[in-house]
Write a protein that holds these residues in place. Structure first.
Motif, PDB file in Angstrom:
ATOM      1  N   UNK A 145      15.625  27.212 -10.404  1.00 18.24           N
ATOM      2  CA  UNK A 145      14.447  26.947  -9.499  1.00 18.24           C
ATOM      3  C   UNK A 145      15.049  25.581  -8.630  1.00 18.24           C
ATOM      4  N   UNK A 146      14.446  25.718  -7.426  1.00 20.75           N
ATOM      5  CA  UNK A 146      14.647  24.741  -6.511  1.00 20.75           C
ATOM      6  C   UNK A 146      14.324  23.172  -6.983  1.00 20.75           C
ATOM      7  N   UNK A 147      15.188  22.329  -6.553  1.00 20.31           N
ATOM      8  CA  UNK A 147      14.945  20.870  -6.798  1.00 20.31           C
ATOM      9  C   UNK A 147      14.764  20.064  -5.477  1.00 20.31           C
ATOM     10  N   UNK A 148      14.327  18.821  -5.946  1.00 21.56           N
ATOM     11  CA  UNK A 148      14.196  17.881  -4.729  1.00 21.56           C
ATOM     12  C   UNK A 148      15.463  17.637  -4.126  1.00 21.56           C
ATOM     13  N   UNK A 149      16.745  17.818  -4.857  1.00 22.20           N
ATOM     14  CA  UNK A 149      17.960  17.450  -4.088  1.00 22.20           C
ATOM     15  C   UNK A 149      18.569  18.867  -3.234  1.00 22.20           C
ATOM     16  N   UNK A 150      17.770  19.730  -3.198  1.00 29.04           N
ATOM     17  CA  UNK A 150      18.371  21.021  -2.449  1.00 29.04           C
ATOM     18  C   UNK A 150      18.190  20.426  -0.956  1.00 29.04           C
ATOM     19  N   UNK A 151      19.305  20.857  -0.165  1.00 32.91           N
ATOM     20  CA  UNK A 151      19.455  20.639   1.105  1.00 32.91           C
ATOM     21  C   UNK A 151      20.247  21.583   1.933  1.00 32.91           C
ATOM     22  N   UNK A 152      19.425  21.838   3.254  1.00 29.57           N
ATOM     23  CA  UNK A 152      20.057  22.785   4.130  1.00 29.57           C
ATOM     24  C   UNK A 152      20.090  22.243   5.386  1.00 29.57           C
ATOM     25  N   UNK A 153      21.316  22.253   6.076  1.00 32.12           N
ATOM     26  CA  UNK A 153      21.606  21.434   7.139  1.00 32.12           C
ATOM     27  C   UNK A 153      22.404  22.493   8.248  1.00 32.12           C
ATOM     28  N   UNK A 154      21.781  22.510   9.467  1.00 30.91           N
ATOM     29  CA  UNK A 154      22.338  23.207  10.549  1.00 30.91           C
ATOM     30  C   UNK A 154      22.671  22.174  11.640  1.00 30.91           C
ATOM     31  N   UNK A 155      24.081  21.805  11.857  1.00 28.81           N
ATOM     32  CA  UNK A 155      24.405  20.970  12.858  1.00 28.81           C
ATOM     33  C   UNK A 155      25.028  21.561  13.831  1.00 28.81           C
ATOM     34  N   UNK A 156      25.778  20.606  14.767  1.00 24.68           N
ATOM     35  CA  UNK A 156      26.543  20.984  15.873  1.00 24.68           C
ATOM     36  C   UNK A 156      27.698  21.608  15.613  1.00 24.68           C
ATOM     37  N   UNK A 157      27.752  22.708  15.508  1.00 22.77           N
ATOM     38  CA  UNK A 157      29.061  23.790  14.794  1.00 22.77           C
ATOM     39  C   UNK A 157      29.416  23.653  13.273  1.00 22.77           C
ATOM     40  N   UNK A 158      28.209  23.347  12.448  1.00 20.53           N
ATOM     41  CA  UNK A 158      28.480  23.372  11.194  1.00 20.53           C
ATOM     42  C   UNK A 158      27.295  23.641  10.428  1.00 20.53           C
ATOM     43  N   UNK A 159      27.366  24.348   9.261  1.00 22.56           N
ATOM     44  CA  UNK A 159      25.918  24.640   8.521  1.00 22.56           C
ATOM     45  C   UNK A 159      26.384  24.122   7.114  1.00 22.56           C
ATOM     46  N   UNK A 160      25.577  23.667   6.221  1.00 21.62           N
ATOM     47  CA  UNK A 160      25.604  23.302   4.949  1.00 21.62           C
ATOM     48  C   UNK A 160      24.505  23.551   4.114  1.00 21.62           C
ATOM     49  N   UNK A 161      24.817  23.959   2.802  1.00 24.96           N
ATOM     50  CA  UNK A 161      23.573  23.855   1.843  1.00 24.96           C
ATOM     51  C   UNK A 161      24.147  23.272   0.440  1.00 24.96           C
ATOM     52  N   UNK A 162      23.129  22.807  -0.165  1.00 25.27           N
ATOM     53  CA  UNK A 162      23.674  21.800  -1.330  1.00 25.27           C
ATOM     54  C   UNK A 162      22.487  22.106  -2.419  1.00 25.27           C
ATOM     55  N   UNK A 163      22.842  22.079  -3.789  1.00 26.89           N
ATOM     56  CA  UNK A 163      21.652  22.143  -4.526  1.00 26.89           C
ATOM     57  C   UNK A 163      22.340  21.462  -5.804  1.00 26.89           C
TER      58      UNK A 163
END
Length: 421
Positions: A145-163
């Motif tokens: 299940x998703x936690x508070x530390x889950x992160x999704x970022x879309x920046x200038x020329x990059x993408x990121x996901x963290x769990x």
């Protein structure tokens, strides 16, 4: 002779009298068995709250039944009475024997039931785990299940996901820095960090390393341009990155002397049409060139022959734990990392640096912590990202979770087309 005859007759009479008394007693018992007893409910076995049959045997040679006070919550309906047909007078003795046999059989049956109930083990109650996503090899697969530390970022020329993994608090981090030097060149820094032993080391490294690397690279580039030594720029930038790594490690050990943890890292610097990738530990960077995966890093683990030899040359040792993982001094699985002051003699912070000239075939770079690479291969990651870069990071995180990853997972994708001249 007469005296013996008299004694014999007396003994016969006495035996006959005893026989008469026994017959009378047997007849009395048969009569009592046919009539209901007013205390039958009190003497019937009671069922205890835990399902065991409890009985209290009466003492021997007791003429009357004692009145037993039974709590109301233990009173239960008595079992149906056993109907015994009266025996014929001529069968008085045999009828009494059958009654006794039936009573003995009932007592034995109840005793066996009570004994079996006492030996039956109690029912095991297995609690349901709160975290349905905690899975291991051989135990099935499920998404955490998703936690508070889950992160999704879309920046200038990059993408990121963290769990965050299910075992502990989130210990992954990332950093991105972009800086334009002039109209024709651009400098960018991307990094993924994986901490261990707490957040102190990874927080410090994710904040300081990017600043130190950018400053060192800009200084090295300015020096080579001033001297007109373009051919030596590769060595100067690589040396600047190594110096920045070592300086960051020294700062961490000085300012956090009490911290026992450390951090792994994989970073990428894009400058002047070249890609410089550096790393410590088991974070990994993979380049996609015309759809083919090319690993730009080799994991710094104790399983690598060169790393094991280096540690042994420095007086340390490497041994395999019960789980089959090679560890420095039987403690740490990675052979290079920031921090880890107690093992710093063997766990060094000197990175491996690789330079790659960017051309039209360089599509994107994926940087991720070992939470991904333990479950997803390099080519699988490139294939997923080639489908849709905007959603690929989340898809890769979910893929690792479905395959049973229990570690923190951080995935960053960098579009390289924007840097190709």
């Amino acid at each position: 002779m007469l005296l013996h005859t008299v004694r014999f007759l007396c003994s016969v009479v006495a035996a006959f009298a005893r026989l008469v008394r026994e017959l009378r007693k047997a007849a009395a018992m048969a009569t009592a068995a046919c009539s209901p007893s007013p205390v039958a409910v009190l003497t019937a076995p009671a069922v205890s709250p835990i399902g065991l049959i409890a009985s209290t045997p009466l003492p021997k040679r007791k003429k009357t039944l004692a009145q037993v006070a039974v709590p109301e919550n233990l009173l239960v309906a008595p079992p149906p009475p056993v109907v015994v047909l009266p025996a014929k007078v001529s069968d008085g003795v045999s009828g009494v024997g059958r009654v006794e046999q039936q009573q003995a059989h009932q007592s034995m049956t109840k005793a066996k039931a009570a004994w079996a109930a006492r030996r039956r083990p109690s029912r095991l109650v297995i609690p349901v785990a709160d975290d349905a996503g905690e899975v291991a090899a051989g135990w099935g697969v499920a998404a955490a299940p998703a936690k508070e530390a889950d992160v999704e970022v879309e920046g200038d020329g990059f993408w990121l996901a963290s769990r965050a993994g299910p075992r502990h608090a989130m210990e992954d981090a990332y950093a991105v820095v972009t800086d334009k030097n002039d109209a024709d060149s651009q400098l960018a820094f991307y990094g993924v960090f994986d901490g261990h032993g707490g957040r102190a080391a990874v927080d410090f490294v994710s904040e300081r390393l990017s600043k130190n690397v950018v400053s060192a690279v800009l200084a090295a580039a300015g020096t080579t341009e001033t001297r007109g030594e373009a051919s030596s720029e590769e060595d100067a930038v690589s040396a600047a990155i190594r110096t920045a790594y070592l300086a960051t490690d020294s700062e961490l050990l000085t300012q956090h002397q009490d911290a026992s943890g450390g951090a792994c890292a994989a970073t990428a610097v894009v400058m002047g049409g070249d890609l410089y990738v550096a790393h410590l530990g088991d974070c990994r960077a993979v380049l996609s060139r015309d759809g083919a995966a090319a690993a730009l890093t080799a994991d710094h683990t104790c399983a690598a022959e060169d790393e094991r030899a280096r540690i042994e040359r420095e007086g340390g040792y490497v041994c395999r734990s019960g789980s089959g993982v090679w560890r420095v001094q039987g403690s740490l699985a990675v052979s290079r990392a920031f921090g880890d002051g107690a093992l710093k003699q063997w766990v060094v912070a000197e990175p491996a640096v690789t330079r790659v000239p960017l051309d039209a075939g360089c599509e994107f770079l994926v940087i991720a912590s070992d939470g991904l690479w333990d479950k997803v291969s390099n080519q699988e990651a490139v294939h997923v990202i080639s489908g849709n870069q905007a959603t690929a990071c989340r898809e890769l995180v979910d893929m690792a979770l479905r395959r049973g990853s229990r570690d923190d997972i951080t995935v960053m994708v960098v579009d390289l087309h924007r840097f190709v001249r």
